[in-house]
Design a protein around this motif. Structure first.
Motif, PDB file in Angstrom:
ATOM      1  N   UNK A 193       5.146   1.497  -8.479  1.00  0.00           N
ATOM      2  CA  UNK A 193       6.681   1.593  -8.517  1.00  0.00           C
ATOM      3  C   UNK A 193       7.607   0.310  -7.904  1.00  0.00           C
ATOM      4  N   UNK A 194       7.233  -0.650  -6.937  1.00  0.00           N
ATOM      5  CA  UNK A 194       7.681  -1.667  -6.634  1.00  0.00           C
ATOM      6  C   UNK A 194       7.621  -2.494  -7.264  1.00  0.00           C
ATOM      7  N   UNK A 204      -2.669   3.204  -6.305  1.00  0.00           N
ATOM      8  CA  UNK A 204      -1.320   3.661  -7.252  1.00  0.00           C
ATOM      9  C   UNK A 204       0.299   3.386  -7.161  1.00  0.00           C
ATOM     10  N   UNK A 223       7.906  11.874  -5.644  1.00  0.00           N
ATOM     11  CA  UNK A 223       7.157  11.142  -5.189  1.00  0.00           C
ATOM     12  C   UNK A 223       7.477   9.672  -6.072  1.00  0.00           C
ATOM     13  N   UNK A 224       8.165  10.034  -7.177  1.00  0.00           N
ATOM     14  CA  UNK A 224       8.371   9.247  -8.646  1.00  0.00           C
ATOM     15  C   UNK A 224       9.119   7.889  -8.869  1.00  0.00           C
ATOM     16  N   UNK A 225       9.944   7.116  -7.621  1.00  0.00           N
ATOM     17  CA  UNK A 225      10.609   6.288  -7.515  1.00  0.00           C
ATOM     18  C   UNK A 225      10.329   5.260  -6.361  1.00  0.00           C
ATOM     19  N   UNK A 226      11.004   4.043  -6.465  1.00  0.00           N
ATOM     20  CA  UNK A 226      10.224   3.207  -4.892  1.00  0.00           C
ATOM     21  C   UNK A 226      11.336   3.880  -3.433  1.00  0.00           C
ATOM     22  N   UNK A 234       4.172   8.522 -13.250  1.00  0.00           N
ATOM     23  CA  UNK A 234       3.994   8.512 -12.016  1.00  0.00           C
ATOM     24  C   UNK A 234       3.942  10.010 -10.789  1.00  0.00           C
ATOM     25  N   UNK A 279       2.206  11.504  -8.585  1.00  0.00           N
ATOM     26  CA  UNK A 279       1.642  11.218  -6.893  1.00  0.00           C
ATOM     27  C   UNK A 279       3.042  13.216  -6.251  1.00  0.00           C
TER      28      UNK A 279
END
Lengths: 488, 615
Positions: free
Chosen positions: A261-262, A257, B612-615, B425, B428
């Motif tokens: 984000x990427x 999941x 952990x909410x952004x790449x 998100x 995570x």
């Protein structure tokens, strides 16, 4: 620190360097030291080995890595290590061993010190620890100075020591599974994450993943290093396979999941989220991921139509940002702001969003209140709280305290008459008074003091007001009213 | 003021030596590379570098400040990268080298890793086919002295790497830092510690010392205390109310300096200010509860006025002396005073806007275990109103730790509302927090002992190869309530607490709570070990140790100043509130504490490391 290496003279033309080999300072002096060590270790090791073998023959209980380290490698290695260094001072003490281990003399059980450590080694079976002793014990007897490539003759322990010091080493000679695992064990035993990862990188290259996964399963410390390494390297696929092999399906699902984000493009992101729906999330998380997909799908639709929308509201309050990827509550706020009053059938209507994402009444009221107050639609604000009782009278009710409601109204600079109405609805009289004072709702303050028959407070309050303002005059009238029986 | 220096305080060792050592090694490394070169410095290293070597000494190299930008102008054909050993950065450099190769540009590359290199990074170079094109070296810059009594490793990633990911890559680094201190400043007589990582660091330190040459010197520290951050999560999650902590919470102190914006300086410029004991005004208020600071500052302003007024009625000679001796100092003080007054004002404004009192009240109720339902309602509304995402998370974590986990029903509902308010998100983030034991769901009917025996059975059973969920199932219980009772961390409510005359370390949290970490240190130093604290250590998951140093001869045990200096190392970060509490403790006990930390932390940094909410 003064570990700068003098041999780094060849700074800019060192393409001859190979992986993991650092210039080795094997001048004669260090060779001398090497051989001296080797000689010392021969004697010591012989003794140790004899003991080991005796114990074995006697059938003395041998315990695996996780148990008491009777005759196990963990302590024979430690013994060897400390006797090699026996010349050096014992000034730096070890952590006291627990009483139960004192029979071990200087050796102590690593596993007993670190509970979590006990797991990694449990799969070293008894037979394995036997062979392990045999496989590397003879090598210790070999004098190291005569070999041309002594680096490759080192025991796992010595190799790890060399790695620790940043000296030349080679892992290629550890070819049997047992040797590899022993190497891993040694790296874990010195608590150096850098070395643990280095060994794991070697194992990754030289073992099939099935075998590696299987061995890692019982070695928590090594496993966590491996997982972290794969994460940092971005080896998503392998990571997912590993989690699957370990049976950690929920972690696997979350890991997959996370990939969304990427993805920058919203269409692709939506499709990816859709593909996540079947993953083995926990029950709760599955609902959330489903919501995430629905939300983004909704966003894309709303965004497409609102981007070119020319309704009055969009002209008056141009959108500052797109709604894409905003949280659910923000979306609700947006829809209460731009799409209030649309029928439940439309995707962008507040009612639809509220229903789709199971938003509680409290959350809904707070959000809608904020949005409508921002637009100064006090009528909408009123109707949020209006309920009709069975006689047909309307009454205001709220799932949140009215002092909160007043807070929000005030932040959106509501006019005094609107504020007053809601301050009046606060149940607790003390709270009501303090809120009224805070937001200068004069009428309420005055009426409250009047009801309390508190003449003095009224006099004090009068002084704070502008002379000849309506409030001032009201107090004046009250104070002149002879019918009121003041308590003070 | 309560915190002015007391008379017989032991002097502290001079830590500027550490700066010099690091600077000399860096210059040595850079001078090794002949010719002019472009020097790239990791963004994270800029501030620390600034503190040890001002930019002029790097002048001989042209440098670009940050690696974050992908577009560069390259002037020279030699590139030098000064970076933290991170795989991402090394990958980025490898790409750059490969792009050069494709374009047919011939350059030389060198990476200097600090504080050390990792094999994983070198493997990246190898895998990308640039090993050899790029040479590597190490700059062993382990410790940055932030102040007279604060030493920092400047490794904020230590926390996440070690506690969340379970990666022990920094253990040796911490050990090396201790070795450095020992070899420069001498030995110690006793080491105490608690926590898994503390134990490993101690072992690593011991190994390093046994390998290296031993120098016997008069010890400069009496005792060393190592403590893991995860022994005490409650303290860093609380709102800070001592001045320095509050400044850190609101303005973020970075490497001992802070940038005050226009709202503080009351001009249109921002000013960068160093905050340390050199600042005479700051050093007097840094450890004070915020409620005292205003009064102190206004008193100070009056004194200043009097000092200025002195010049009236002076004759020429006196005036000359005044200008020569005092005026500069007064002006300096004037400037600092107006800055700190500005900062206090701005803090007041921010805090009243956020209903700070209500927030503090909720925190105190949680610490006390009082009116938990009301607290939950408050947190819920906090989330619903989408106020500060980090604050909401912080309150949730505090609730969970103090209550030994949330009831299933509450956990689910709060999590759902959190995700609705701040983004799904964060699923995570919740997984991370759960793994660390910061935010958990109570396991119905399962006590710790039941869990233990269950796991124990699994471990002993040799056929069980599939002991899978080792991570989460072993997540430990916090036992905060019991610990708090046992150690009397929360004073009885109803008692008046005079913050101007603090009676114990609780003053750093308005008298509502004594930091657990500091209380442990106090108790252990008092008892000279862990005896009598068995129940406490059991609740903290054991892992405590105490060892006596061999090298301290009988003469070293004599009452030298050094015997009253205690080195406390926080693994995973420490807060300014804890430092203030230790300073207070030192003053009470007539000793001095030197804090060594992997980084200065606070609630925001701690939680941001787990997002952990952004790449």
């Amino acid at each position: 620190m003064s570990r700068a290496k003098p041999e780094d003279d060849e700074y800019w033309n060192s393409s001859k360097f190979k992986a993991f080999t650092f210039d080795d300072d094997d001048d004669e002096f260090s060779r001398l030291k090497e051989s001296k060590r080797a000689v010392n270790s021969i004697l010591v090791d012989d003794d140790d080995d004899d003991e080991e073998e005796e114990e074995e023959e006697d059938g003395v209980e041998r315990v695996s890595w996780s148990g008491e380290p009777v005759g196990s490698i963990s302590w024979s290695v430690k013994e060897t290590a400390s006797s090699i260094r026996s010349g050096s001072e014992q000034s730096f003490p070890k952590i006291d061993t627990t009483p139960s281990l004192s029979k071990q003399g200087s050796g102590y059980s690593l596993s007993s010190l670190f509970k979590a450590k006990s797991k990694p080694f449990q799969s070293f079976s008894e037979s394995f620890s036997d062979t392990a002793v045999r496989t590397y014990a003879p090598e210790l007897r070999k004098p190291k100075s005569d070999g041309k490539d002594f680096v490759s003759d080192l025991s796992p322990e010595e190799t790890v020591r060399r790695m620790q010091k940043g000296r030349a080493f080679s892992l290629e000679k550890f070819r049997s599974l047992q040797d590899k695992l022993l190497l891993l064990y040694e790296a874990v035993a010195v608590y150096d994450g850098n070395l643990i990862t280095a060994v794991l990188i070697y194992l990754k290259k030289s073992l099939s993943k099935e075998i590696l996964f299987r061995e890692l399963m019982a070695r928590d410390v090594a496993l966590r290093h491996y997982v972290h390494y794969l994460k940092e390297m971005g080896e998503q696929k392998l990571l997912v396979e590993l989690m699957k092999a370990l049976g950690r399906t929920e972690d696997m699902a979350l890991m997959q999941y996370k990939e969304h984000l990427n993805i920058k493009d919203e269409g692709q992101r939506r499709d990816f989220l859709k593909s996540c729906l079947g993953l083995p999330f926990s029950q709760d998380d599955a609902t959330h991921v489903q919501d995430h997909y629905t939300l983004l799908e909704r966003h894309i639709i709303i965004e497409a139509s609102d981007k070119k929308a020319d309704a009055e509201i969009f002209k008056k309050f141009p959108r500052k940002a797109s709604i894409l990827n905003m949280p659910i509550i923000t979306t609700l706020y947006y829809s209460c702001f731009y799409h209030y009053g649309e029928s439940e059938g439309t995707y962008s209507s507040p009612a639809n969003i509220r229903k789709t994402f199971r938003i509680s009444e409290k959350q809904y009221i707070l959000t809608a209140l904020g949005a409508r107050a921002k637009l100064k639609s006090w009528f909408d604000v009123d109707s949020l709280f209006n309920t009709k009782n069975w006689l047909g009278y309307t009454k205001k009710r709220s799932p949140v305290g009215f002092h909160r409601v007043v807070d929000i109204l005030q932040k959106n600079s509501a006019p005094v008459n609107v504020l007053q109405e809601y301050v009046n609805l606060i149940d607790n009289p003390e709270l009501k008074l303090s809120v009224a004072l805070k937001y200068k709702c004069h009428d309420i303050v005055i009426n409250t003091y009047r009801d309390l028959k508190d003449r003095q407070e009224l006099v004090v309050y009068r002084e704070k007001l502008e002379r000849d303002s309506p409030e001032y005059r009201k107090i004046q009238e009250l104070l002149n009213n002879v019918q009121i029986r003041w308590k003070n | 003021m309560a915190h002015t220096e007391w008379k017989d305080a032991p002097g502290l060792p001079d830590f500027s030596l550490l700066k010099r050592l690091a600077r000399d090694q860096l210059i040595f490394l850079l001078e090794q590379l002949p010719g002019k070169k472009d020097l790239f410095i990791d963004a994270d290293l800029m501030s620390p570098l600034d503190r040890i070597a001002n930019v002029t000494i790097l002048k001989f190299c042209l440098y670009t400040s940050s690696l974050k930008y992908t577009y560069f102008l390259f002037f020279f054909c030699r590139l030098c990268f000064l970076i933290r050993p991170r795989i991402q950065t090394v990958k980025w450099i490898s790409d750059l080298v490969n792009a050069d190769k494709v374009a047919g540009r011939f350059r030389r590359y060198k990476i200097i890793f600090t504080p050390q290199k990792f094999y994983a990074c070198e493997t990246v170079l190898e895998e990308q086919g640039v090993y050899g094109d790029v040479t590597t070296d190490e700059w062993n810059f382990y410790i940055l002295p932030l102040d007279d009594d604060i030493l920092s490793l400047e490794l904020p990633e230590f926390f996440r790497d070690n506690f969340l990911e379970g990666d022990q890559r920094w253990v040796t680094t911490a050990g090396s830092a201790l070795r450095l201190l020992q070899s420069v400043y001498g030995s110690f007589s006793k080491v105490y510690g608690i926590g898994r990582c503390a134990k490993m660091v101690y072992e690593s330190w011991r190994e390093l010392m046994e390998d290296g040459e031993q120098r016997t010197r008069q010890p400069e520290f009496a005792k060393v205390f190592l403590v893991d951050r995860d022994v005490d999560f409650v303290t860093p999650l609380c709102s800070q109310v001592v001045y320095e902590g509050l400044v850190d919470d609101l303005f973020r102190i970075k490497c001992g300096s802070v940038e005050f914006g226009p709202d503080v300086t009351s001009s249109d410029k921002s000013i960068k200010v160093m905050l340390n004991s050199q600042d005479k005004v700051f050093s007097e208020i840094r450890n004070e509860h915020f409620s005292n600071v205003f009064g102190f500052l206004s008193q100070k302003a009056k004194n200043l006025q009097t000092a200025y007024d002195k010049r009236r009625g002076m004759d020429i000679q006196q005036m000359k002396a005044f200008v020569a001796d005092e005026l500069k100092g007064l002006k300096q003080e004037h400037r600092l005073l107006s800055l700190h007054i500005g900062a206090s004002e701005s803090m007041m404004k921010k805090k009243t806007k956020q209903d700070f009192q209500e927030l503090l009240k909720t925190e105190h109720s949680l610490l006390e275990g009082f009116e938990i339902r009301e607290c939950i309602t408050y947190i819920e509304e906090h989330i619903n109103r989408q106020v500060s995402m980090i604050d909401s998370l912080r309150l949730l974590c505090l609730l969970s730790i103090t209550e030994n986990g949330l009831l299933s029903k509450d956990y689910r509902s709060l999590k759902a509302q959190y995700l609705q308010s701040y983004g799904i998100e964060h699923l995570l983030t919740f997984a991370n927090l759960r793994q660390l034991g910061l935010l958990e769901e109570q396991q119905a009917g399962e006590t710790l002992t039941v869990m233990e025996s269950k796991v124990g059975k699994l471990v002993n059973d040799k056929t069980v190869g599939k002991l899978t969920d080792a991570f989460s199932s072993l997540a430990k219980k916090s036992n905060f309530r019991a610990l708090s009772k046992r150690l009397a961390l929360v004073p009885k409510s109803g008692e008046e607490y005079d913050l101007r005359v603090p009676r114990d370390m609780a003053y750093v949290f308005s008298g509502a709570y004594i930091p657990l970490s500091c209380k442990l240190i106090e108790q252990v130093l008092e008892r000279d070990g862990w005896t009598g604290m068995e129940e406490v250590t059991r609740m903290l998951n054991g892992q405590e140790f105490a060892v006596t140093g061999g090298s301290s001869s009988s003469e070293a045990r004599s009452k030298t100043d050094a015997q009253r200096i205690v080195l406390v190392m926080f693994l995973g970060g420490c807060t300014f509130s804890e430092i203030s509490a230790l300073r207070f403790l030192g003053k009470e006990r007539g000793c001095r504490f030197i804090v060594v930390t992997t980084a200065i932390t606070n609630s925001s940094r701690l939680l941001e490391a787990l997002l952990d909410n952004s790449a």
